[in-house]
Design a protein around this motif. Structure first.
Motif, short mmCIF file in Angstrom:
data_model
loop_
_atom_site.label_atom_id
_atom_site.label_comp_id
_atom_site.label_asym_id
_atom_site.label_seq_id
_atom_site.Cartn_x
_atom_site.Cartn_y
_atom_site.Cartn_z
N GLU A 30 12.88 -2.88 31.59
CA GLU A 30 12.41 -3.94 32.27
C GLU A 30 11.96 -4.93 31.40
O GLU A 30 11.42 -4.56 30.10
CB GLU A 30 11.22 -3.69 33.10
N PRO A 31 11.88 -6.06 31.68
CA PRO A 31 11.23 -7.14 30.50
C PRO A 31 9.71 -7.04 30.51
O PRO A 31 8.86 -6.32 31.29
CB PRO A 31 11.37 -8.76 31.62
N LEU A 32 9.24 -7.29 29.37
CA LEU A 32 7.99 -7.13 28.94
C LEU A 32 7.49 -5.58 28.66
O LEU A 32 6.06 -5.28 28.73
CB LEU A 32 6.87 -7.82 29.81
N GLN A 33 8.45 -4.73 28.77
CA GLN A 33 8.16 -3.34 28.26
C GLN A 33 8.31 -3.37 26.91
O GLN A 33 9.00 -4.07 26.13
CB GLN A 33 9.16 -2.46 28.88
N ALA A 34 7.71 -2.14 26.07
CA ALA A 34 7.65 -1.90 24.90
C ALA A 34 9.13 -1.50 24.49
O ALA A 34 9.83 -0.87 25.19
CB ALA A 34 6.73 -0.75 24.42
N CYS A 35 9.47 -2.22 23.20
CA CYS A 35 10.96 -2.02 22.77
C CYS A 35 10.95 -1.37 21.41
O CYS A 35 11.97 -0.98 20.78
CB CYS A 35 11.90 -3.28 22.76
N SER A 36 9.60 -0.82 20.87
CA SER A 36 9.63 -0.46 19.64
C SER A 36 8.31 0.66 19.62
O SER A 36 7.23 0.06 20.20
CB SER A 36 9.30 -1.41 18.54
N TRP A 37 8.40 1.77 19.14
CA TRP A 37 7.48 2.74 18.88
C TRP A 37 7.22 3.15 17.65
O TRP A 37 8.19 3.42 16.82
CB TRP A 37 7.73 3.94 19.87
N VAL A 38 5.70 3.46 17.06
CA VAL A 38 5.59 3.77 15.74
C VAL A 38 4.94 5.34 15.74
O VAL A 38 4.21 5.57 16.53
CB VAL A 38 4.75 2.71 15.10
N SER A 39 5.39 5.96 14.80
CA SER A 39 4.65 7.26 14.65
C SER A 39 3.69 7.13 13.59
O SER A 39 3.79 6.97 12.17
CB SER A 39 5.74 8.18 14.15
N PRO A 40 2.31 7.35 14.02
CA PRO A 40 1.26 7.32 13.09
C PRO A 40 1.19 8.39 11.95
O PRO A 40 0.85 8.50 10.73
CB PRO A 40 -0.08 7.55 13.78
N ALA A 41 1.88 9.56 12.12
CA ALA A 41 1.82 10.71 11.47
C ALA A 41 3.14 10.55 10.38
O ALA A 41 2.69 10.90 9.18
CB ALA A 41 2.15 12.02 12.13
N THR A 42 4.22 10.26 10.76
CA THR A 42 5.31 10.24 9.95
C THR A 42 5.70 8.67 9.31
O THR A 42 6.49 8.55 8.40
CB THR A 42 6.53 10.92 10.48
N GLY A 43 5.24 7.73 10.14
CA GLY A 43 5.59 6.30 9.66
C GLY A 43 6.97 5.99 10.14
O GLY A 43 7.46 4.98 9.91
N VAL A 44 7.62 6.86 11.28
CA VAL A 44 9.00 6.56 11.58
C VAL A 44 8.88 5.61 12.82
O VAL A 44 8.02 5.64 13.55
CB VAL A 44 9.86 7.88 12.18
N VAL A 45 9.70 4.73 12.85
CA VAL A 45 9.70 3.59 13.76
C VAL A 45 10.93 3.69 14.62
O VAL A 45 12.17 3.70 14.04
CB VAL A 45 9.70 2.16 13.10
N ILE A 46 10.74 3.91 16.02
CA ILE A 46 12.02 3.87 16.84
C ILE A 46 11.97 2.48 17.51
O ILE A 46 11.07 2.39 18.00
CB ILE A 46 11.86 4.97 17.84
N SER A 47 13.16 1.82 17.46
CA SER A 47 13.31 0.60 18.16
C SER A 47 14.47 0.57 18.98
O SER A 47 15.71 1.10 18.69
CB SER A 47 13.80 -0.49 17.06
N ASP A 48 14.46 0.00 20.17
CA ASP A 48 15.53 -0.01 21.05
C ASP A 48 16.20 -1.46 20.88
O ASP A 48 15.72 -2.57 21.19
CB ASP A 48 14.84 -0.01 22.68
N ARG A 49 17.41 -1.27 20.30
CA ARG A 49 18.42 -2.48 20.13
C ARG A 49 19.21 -3.01 20.99
O ARG A 49 20.30 -3.51 20.53
CB ARG A 49 18.80 -2.56 18.71
N SER A 50 19.10 -2.43 22.29
CA SER A 50 20.14 -2.68 23.27
C SER A 50 20.35 -4.08 23.61
O SER A 50 19.55 -4.76 23.66
CB SER A 50 19.85 -1.96 24.60
N MET A 51 21.70 -4.35 23.56
CA MET A 51 22.13 -6.02 23.78
C MET A 51 21.54 -6.68 22.70
O MET A 51 21.80 -7.89 22.78
CB MET A 51 21.60 -6.18 25.29
N GLU A 52 21.04 -6.34 21.54
CA GLU A 52 20.65 -7.17 20.48
C GLU A 52 21.97 -7.03 19.62
O GLU A 52 22.18 -8.05 18.75
CB GLU A 52 19.43 -6.67 19.90
N ILE A 53 22.65 -5.99 19.45
CA ILE A 53 23.88 -5.53 18.53
C ILE A 53 24.85 -5.45 19.62
O ILE A 53 25.15 -4.49 20.43
CB ILE A 53 23.74 -4.45 17.78
N LEU A 54 25.84 -6.47 19.57
CA LEU A 54 27.33 -6.42 20.33
C LEU A 54 28.08 -5.37 19.63
O LEU A 54 28.28 -5.00 18.46
CB LEU A 54 27.83 -7.63 20.37
#
Length: 290
Positions: free
Chosen positions: A241-265
């Protein structure tokens, strides 16, 4: 009387429409209409081409070509065997993982197994030269609780400590796999909210906007109270849905998960001419050293 009532309703509809087809087919009108029709089901960039030649279906939040309207099976088979056939797979979702290589591999081993074939640690895939495919399971649950098949690509090493991994998943599996990845990496803090980037309008778009505003201001707001649709083409994601989070950060490991759907064809080329088409279309960029 019923016939007269139907006739009156028909006349009212005719009066509400723009007078001539030329006005309705103006670029600004078409873009506004296309944006309105994409609010529930996202269109791929090749949608117009497919919509003229295929029966379209609405699945997984997208509008996709299902079967051709003409009998072009022989032509497609001929293209696959002798020439080149292109498929638009942009509706597949891309999940991007960024972090230290050992941190990524340490947790990713929990959701796959060497018994099923390749893993994320396979040397040819880890170098970034080849794409890999495997089956994902819930953490530490193999051989039970299978999540589904995915493909993945590592970005080649660039000298920095962080690596980048792209995992491509089917939209029907995206939410389950995304939640499992967030759980194993302990990514709880949203790092980015998906808000469309502000676009600086050109002089032409400003003129088009003025034309729209002068046409009776018919689309000030829709039933949900949303603002008028912008002239710029909407690029969205059917699984979020619009205005939902599309990136999440892990304070423990520093890993970042990003949702790149429809940004990369993503396109798939099939046939003996696939490599020729790519080399003729793409040009290698000159390396720039800072």
């Amino acid at each position: 009387s019923s016939h007269q009532a139907e006739k009156a309703v028909h006349q009212k509809k005719e009066q509400s429409r723009t007078k001539c087809r030329k006005a309705r087919r103006r670029h600004v009108q078409l873009v506004a209409e296309f944006n309105r029709r994409q609010r529930k089901n996202i269109w791929l960039e090749t949608h117009i081409w497919h919509a003229k030649r295929f029966h379209m279906v609405k699945k997984w939040g997208y509008c996709l070509g299902n079967s051709p309207t003409e009998k072009c099976y022989r032509a497609c088979y001929r293209a696959m065997t002798k020439h080149c056939l292109l498929q638009d797979l942009s509706y597949y979702c891309c999940l991007e993982l960024t972090g230290k290589e050992n941190e990524l591999l340490k947790q990713l081993t929990r959701v796959c197994s060497m018994d099923t074939g390749l893993t994320f640690e396979e040397a040819c895939c880890l170098s970034g030269r080849f794409e890999g495919s495997l089956d994902l399971y819930r953490a530490d649950c193999y051989p039970e609780a299978m999540l589904g098949p995915v493909t993945f690509i590592w970005k080649p090493r660039d000298g920095s400590a962080n690596r980048q991994l792209w995992i491509w998943v089917h939209p029907a599996l995206k939410q389950d796999i995304l939640q499992e990845l967030k759980a194993i990496f302990q990514c709880s803090e949203p790092g980015e909210i998906c808000v469309p980037d502000p676009v600086t309008p050109s002089v032409q778009e400003e003129k088009q906007k003025a034309v729209v505003q002068s046409l009776g201001k018919r689309r000030k707001e829709d039933k949900e109270g949303e603002k008028a649709v912008p002239l710029k083409k909407i690029i969205g994601d059917g699984t979020r849905e619009p205005l939902q989070a599309c990136s999440w950060v892990s304070p423990a490991t520093g890993v970042v998960i990003s949702d790149r759907s429809m940004e990369i064809l993503r396109y798939r080329l099939i046939g003996p001419w696939a490599h020729c088409v790519l080399t003729g279309t793409l040009k290698a960029a000159a390396l720039q050293t800072v």
